[in-house]
Scaffold this motif. Structure first.
Motif, PDB file in Angstrom:
ATOM      1  N   GLU A 185      36.332  31.908  66.637  1.00 63.61           N
ATOM      2  CA  GLU A 185      36.465  33.342  66.365  1.00 63.61           C
ATOM      3  C   GLU A 185      36.594  34.121  67.667  1.00 63.61           C
ATOM      4  O   GLU A 185      37.457  34.999  67.802  1.00 63.61           O
ATOM      5  CB  GLU A 185      35.251  33.826  65.563  1.00 63.61           C
ATOM      6  CG  GLU A 185      35.367  35.242  65.025  1.00 63.61           C
ATOM      7  CD  GLU A 185      35.029  36.303  66.055  1.00 63.61           C
ATOM      8  OE1 GLU A 185      35.638  37.388  65.997  1.00 63.61           O
ATOM      9  OE2 GLU A 185      34.171  36.055  66.926  1.00 63.61           O
ATOM     10  N   GLU A 186      35.764  33.763  68.634  1.00 59.61           N
ATOM     11  CA  GLU A 186      35.787  34.451  69.931  1.00 59.61           C
ATOM     12  C   GLU A 186      37.139  34.269  70.627  1.00 59.61           C
ATOM     13  O   GLU A 186      37.672  35.211  71.229  1.00 59.61           O
ATOM     14  CB  GLU A 186      34.668  33.901  70.815  1.00 59.61           C
ATOM     15  CG  GLU A 186      34.652  34.472  72.232  1.00 59.61           C
ATOM     16  CD  GLU A 186      33.667  33.742  73.136  1.00 59.61           C
ATOM     17  OE1 GLU A 186      33.774  33.906  74.360  1.00 59.61           O
ATOM     18  OE2 GLU A 186      32.804  32.999  72.611  1.00 59.61           O
ATOM     19  N   LYS A 187      37.703  33.085  70.533  1.00 62.64           N
ATOM     20  CA  LYS A 187      38.949  32.769  71.239  1.00 62.64           C
ATOM     21  C   LYS A 187      40.190  32.969  70.366  1.00 62.64           C
ATOM     22  O   LYS A 187      41.293  32.623  70.766  1.00 62.64           O
ATOM     23  CB  LYS A 187      38.909  31.327  71.744  1.00 62.64           C
ATOM     24  CG  LYS A 187      37.772  31.061  72.728  1.00 62.64           C
ATOM     25  CD  LYS A 187      37.885  31.953  73.962  1.00 62.64           C
ATOM     26  CE  LYS A 187      36.775  31.648  74.968  1.00 62.64           C
ATOM     27  NZ  LYS A 187      36.888  32.517  76.172  1.00 62.64           N
ATOM     28  N   GLU A 188      39.996  33.512  69.168  1.00 68.36           N
ATOM     29  CA  GLU A 188      41.099  33.874  68.266  1.00 68.36           C
ATOM     30  C   GLU A 188      41.943  32.657  67.876  1.00 68.36           C
ATOM     31  O   GLU A 188      43.175  32.685  67.912  1.00 68.36           O
ATOM     32  CB  GLU A 188      41.970  34.952  68.912  1.00 68.36           C
ATOM     33  CG  GLU A 188      41.178  36.190  69.300  1.00 68.36           C
ATOM     34  CD  GLU A 188      41.994  37.193  70.095  1.00 68.36           C
ATOM     35  OE1 GLU A 188      43.228  37.002  70.185  1.00 68.36           O
ATOM     36  OE2 GLU A 188      41.421  38.148  70.629  1.00 68.36           O
ATOM     37  N   ILE A 189      41.270  31.597  67.475  1.00 67.93           N
ATOM     38  CA  ILE A 189      41.944  30.368  67.063  1.00 67.93           C
ATOM     39  C   ILE A 189      41.780  30.184  65.558  1.00 67.93           C
ATOM     40  O   ILE A 189      40.668  30.194  65.031  1.00 67.93           O
ATOM     41  CB  ILE A 189      41.360  29.143  67.802  1.00 67.93           C
ATOM     42  CG1 ILE A 189      41.623  29.267  69.306  1.00 67.93           C
ATOM     43  CG2 ILE A 189      41.961  27.854  67.259  1.00 67.93           C
ATOM     44  CD1 ILE A 189      40.955  28.179  70.128  1.00 67.93           C
ATOM     45  N   ILE A 229      53.320  30.798  59.907  1.00 69.51           N
ATOM     46  CA  ILE A 229      53.520  32.248  59.804  1.00 69.51           C
ATOM     47  C   ILE A 229      52.181  32.970  59.789  1.00 69.51           C
ATOM     48  O   ILE A 229      52.013  34.029  60.408  1.00 69.51           O
ATOM     49  CB  ILE A 229      54.328  32.600  58.540  1.00 69.51           C
ATOM     50  CG1 ILE A 229      55.728  31.978  58.579  1.00 69.51           C
ATOM     51  CG2 ILE A 229      54.422  34.110  58.364  1.00 69.51           C
ATOM     52  CD1 ILE A 229      56.645  32.538  59.623  1.00 69.51           C
ATOM     53  N   LEU A 230      51.193  32.409  59.101  1.00 71.74           N
ATOM     54  CA  LEU A 230      49.871  33.024  59.053  1.00 71.74           C
ATOM     55  C   LEU A 230      49.273  33.133  60.452  1.00 71.74           C
ATOM     56  O   LEU A 230      48.690  34.166  60.814  1.00 71.74           O
ATOM     57  CB  LEU A 230      48.944  32.209  58.142  1.00 71.74           C
ATOM     58  CG  LEU A 230      47.534  32.749  57.939  1.00 71.74           C
ATOM     59  CD1 LEU A 230      47.564  34.153  57.338  1.00 71.74           C
ATOM     60  CD2 LEU A 230      46.730  31.803  57.050  1.00 71.74           C
ATOM     61  N   THR A 231      49.400  32.088  61.248  1.00 68.38           N
ATOM     62  CA  THR A 231      48.912  32.130  62.628  1.00 68.38           C
ATOM     63  C   THR A 231      49.585  33.255  63.403  1.00 68.38           C
ATOM     64  O   THR A 231      48.932  33.994  64.150  1.00 68.38           O
ATOM     65  CB  THR A 231      49.175  30.790  63.337  1.00 68.38           C
ATOM     66  OG1 THR A 231      48.366  29.767  62.744  1.00 68.38           O
ATOM     67  CG2 THR A 231      48.823  30.882  64.822  1.00 68.38           C
ATOM     68  N   GLU A 232      50.899  33.407  63.224  1.00 69.71           N
ATOM     69  CA  GLU A 232      51.621  34.441  63.953  1.00 69.71           C
ATOM     70  C   GLU A 232      51.242  35.838  63.480  1.00 69.71           C
ATOM     71  O   GLU A 232      51.173  36.769  64.286  1.00 69.71           O
ATOM     72  CB  GLU A 232      53.130  34.220  63.827  1.00 69.71           C
ATOM     73  CG  GLU A 232      53.639  32.962  64.507  1.00 69.71           C
ATOM     74  CD  GLU A 232      53.316  32.917  65.987  1.00 69.71           C
ATOM     75  OE1 GLU A 232      53.339  33.981  66.650  1.00 69.71           O
ATOM     76  OE2 GLU A 232      53.024  31.815  66.496  1.00 69.71           O
ATOM     77  N   ILE A 233      50.997  36.011  62.187  1.00 70.49           N
ATOM     78  CA  ILE A 233      50.571  37.316  61.679  1.00 70.49           C
ATOM     79  C   ILE A 233      49.275  37.742  62.343  1.00 70.49           C
ATOM     80  O   ILE A 233      49.073  38.922  62.665  1.00 70.49           O
ATOM     81  CB  ILE A 233      50.413  37.275  60.137  1.00 70.49           C
ATOM     82  CG1 ILE A 233      51.781  37.162  59.456  1.00 70.49           C
ATOM     83  CG2 ILE A 233      49.683  38.527  59.626  1.00 70.49           C
ATOM     84  CD1 ILE A 233      51.717  36.979  57.953  1.00 70.49           C
TER      85      ILE A 233
END
Length: 330
Positions: A56-60, A205-209
């Motif tokens: 969560e902290e590193k936005e993964i 696509i979800l990752t990119e959103i």
């Protein structure tokens, strides 16, 4: 450059200082957290709350798949980039039936254009696909006259039926045959491979959103309801033909994925681990391929192309520029 971690083997996933540690039966591998875009978990992998907090902290984002490659769900970290303004604009376009239909139609038009490009590619290589191209073109002409999302989805479904029927012509020199498109569950190897590839596109696509101001829960072609994510399904329609389907054809026509890469359990056809690994390898290779982008007048990768598509959608929502879906030229 960031990359995707694909975890097929069983093991543990945990934080070690500022790295991601993947521990298997025989070895440990360490990945600098800054180099990881997202993680795809296929094996039986143990992880703890500490690692989830680290992600969560590193936005993964973590995407979880069942033992045979069926998509289970995603860990979508707390949004860091969401914009209240963009979310309001997304909602406005959803609640206004005319604007929603316009956007949904644009997604379908992009999907159909890319399906057509795939068929033309193989027609130019000796496959007799004229009847399918004609049938799809005739239905495509009706897209502008639909007056509801339900009509649009029905028309899109008819177009896609012809498109999937063409697979048998494209793959007539292979042992793979598609009788009908069956998703849940897939009833033959080709259906299993289509579903696996589509799931990869949905999650990519979800990752990119996540890296944009958009909210993935507000879609237009796919109804926004209690389903967690719908916008990624909308945008994925454009990319499935040129990402998932082109990869599928390459793997089967070159005999890279074979009949024994599948197994049958009752009426369900399942892709084995070797097949999933081979698909992922080809898929990632596709995403890293670059091409000359006519509008930007520079080379971009297929990975980058997904983010660019979302930026165009943002501009449409705030009234800066009408959204025109990406259409492959080859």
């Amino acid at each position: 450059m960031q990359k995707t971690l694909y975890l097929f083997a069983n093991g543990k996933l945990y934080r070690k200082d500022n790295t991601i540690c993947v521990e298997g039966e025989k070895e440990k591998k360490y990945f600098p957290v800054e180099s990881v875009r997202d993680i795809y978990v296929f094996g039986e992998v143990d992880l703890n709350k500490k690692f989830i907090e680290f992600a969560e902290e590193k936005e993964i984002i973590l995407h979880f798949f069942g033992y045979y490659g069926n998509y289970v769900g995603s860990f979508y970290p707390r949004e860091h980039y969401n914009s209240g303004y963009i979310i309001l604009k997304q909602a406005e376009h959803y609640l206004d039936s005319a604007r929603r239909l316009d956007l949904a139609r644009r997604f379908v038009q992009g999907a159909v254009a890319n399906m057509t490009q795939v068929l033309k590619y193989y027609q130019n290589r000796g496959r007799d696909l004229e009847d399918y191209l004609h049938a799809i073109s005739a239905l495509e002409a009706s897209l502008l006259s639909v007056s509801s999302i339900e009509e649009l989805m029905a028309l899109e479904g008819n177009i896609r039926r012809y498109y999937y029927e063409s697979f048998n012509t494209i793959l007539d020199d292979t042992p793979f045959v598609l009788k009908n498109r069956n998703k849940r569950p897939p009833t033959d190897p080709l259906n299993a491979l289509i579903s696996f590839g589509n799931s990869l596109v949905y999650t990519k696509i979800l990752t990119e959103i996540y890296k944009t101001h958009l909210d993935p829960r507000i879609g237009y072609l796919h109804t926004t309801n209690f389903r967690r994510f719908t916008l990624n399904l909308d945008v994925a329609e454009i990319f499935k033909p040129i990402y998932a389907d082109r990869v599928l054809f390459t793997l089967l026509k070159k005999n890279i994925i074979k009949e024994d890469d599948f197994e049958t359990q009752g009426e369900i056809s399942l892709l084995k681990e070797r097949g999933r690994r081979l698909y992922v390898q080809e898929f990632e290779g596709k995403l890293q391929t670059t091409f000359y982008h006519r509008r930007l007048k520079r080379n971009v990768s297929y990975q980058t192309l997904m983010r660019l598509e979302l930026y165009k959608l943002e501009k449409h929502l705030i009234g800066e520029e009408l959204y025109e879906p990406f259409v492959s030229r080859w």
